[in-house]
Design an enzyme around this catalytic site. Sequence first.
Site, PDB file in Angstrom:
ATOM      1  N   ASP A 120      13.676  -2.424  14.047  1.00 47.54           N
ATOM      2  CA  ASP A 120      14.617  -1.483  13.415  1.00 47.54           C
ATOM      3  C   ASP A 120      14.025  -0.076  13.510  1.00 47.54           C
ATOM      4  O   ASP A 120      13.929   0.659  12.528  1.00 47.54           O
ATOM      5  CB  ASP A 120      14.835  -1.881  11.950  1.00 47.54           C
ATOM      6  CG  ASP A 120      16.034  -1.164  11.321  1.00 47.54           C
ATOM      7  OD1 ASP A 120      16.788  -0.481  12.051  1.00 47.54           O
ATOM      8  OD2 ASP A 120      16.223  -1.291  10.099  1.00 47.54           O
TER       9      ASP A 120
ATOM     10  N   GLU B 193       0.850  -1.186   0.000  1.00 50.08           N
ATOM     11  CA  GLU B 193       0.000   0.000   0.000  1.00 50.08           C
ATOM     12  C   GLU B 193       0.898   1.253   0.000  1.00 50.08           C
ATOM     13  O   GLU B 193       1.903   1.280   0.705  1.00 50.08           O
ATOM     14  CB  GLU B 193      -0.822  -0.071   1.285  1.00 50.08           C
ATOM     15  CG  GLU B 193      -1.586   1.151   1.660  1.00 50.08           C
ATOM     16  CD  GLU B 193      -2.140   1.058   3.090  1.00 50.08           C
ATOM     17  OE1 GLU B 193      -2.985   1.873   3.425  1.00 50.08           O
ATOM     18  OE2 GLU B 193      -1.709   0.168   3.862  1.00 50.08           O
TER      19      GLU B 193
END
Length: 311
Positions: A216, A112
């Site tokens: 992360d 998306e």
Amino acid sequence: MSFADGVGDISISDNILPLSVWKAVEQSITETTGHAFSIKNQHRIGGGSINIACRIDGAGRRYFVKLNQAEQLDMFAAEADGLCELASAKAIRVPIPVCYGKAAGKSWLVTEYIGFGRGEEDSAQLLGRQLATLHRQSSEQFGWFRDNTIGSTPQHNAWSNDWVDFYRDHRLRFQLELAARNGFAGSLQIKGERLMANLDVFFSSYAPIASLLHGDLWGGNRAFDESGQPVIFDPAVYYGDREADIAMTELFSGFGADFYAAYQEAWPLDAGYSVRKSLYNLYHILNHANLFGGGYAVQAESMIDRLLAEI
Ligand code: ADP
């Protein structure tokens, strides 16, 4: 940077992406969504550190695409799995993966497309609360059902009942051994061994649960959508100590006081976090040494020195 209309004349920076790659991406989107998709425009998106990133538009639809060499397909498969895992927690908005694949020497991940905005006054607070909700999604064990990557470095996630063993073997030891192979042998390794042998000291009165982590979470991997809702992307998902995610938000800074206040209010951190923070960020600094070299190995060694002083 934008490109001429039409897939025939795409060239991205110095990387020429053959028409066949874009045709395969179109076909893959068409098959996955069940609606024919044809690319009308491409725009290069900056900000990534590993891959070529683009927005592709066609007939009222828009997607985000990351491209790399064909050998990186599994990295994209793991990223898609990570985004799905994060989405399943229903805590923080993530780009929903559409498809991944490879053709003509390239691999890609399509998700998306999310239009980013500047964030509202309460967006950082919201992210703090939402991250605490994400971290409440937990697992019986530490690790994940699959391996993935941190940057482009392999990240091993074999399930483990013991967080200290997991962090020692799959995080610190893995990066230290890689560092030795990358030319950072010597005192970094000797001190690293001492730290790993004494890791229990940092957990003498603290036993984390296995929380779902982004893995992360530096400032470049979070944004706000146009309505001010936080978005996180580019994860290195696994189940581990939530302090590891919070530590990374502090590594390159940028999350702001409101974020930390909201997180602490939703789920206070243990007092020992202030020491373990360096232990967790050591993993990322070692990874930076392995990816980028330079001063990161020196920084890692001085972090180890400070951690050894706590023993
Ligand atoms: P890399 O894997 O190379 O580090 P990122 O996943 O960080 O790449 O993406 C590169 C940039 O693209 C990000 O800094 C962000 O600005 C933008 N981006 C990432 N995901 C999306 C998305 N789904 N929609 C729109 N822009 C995105």
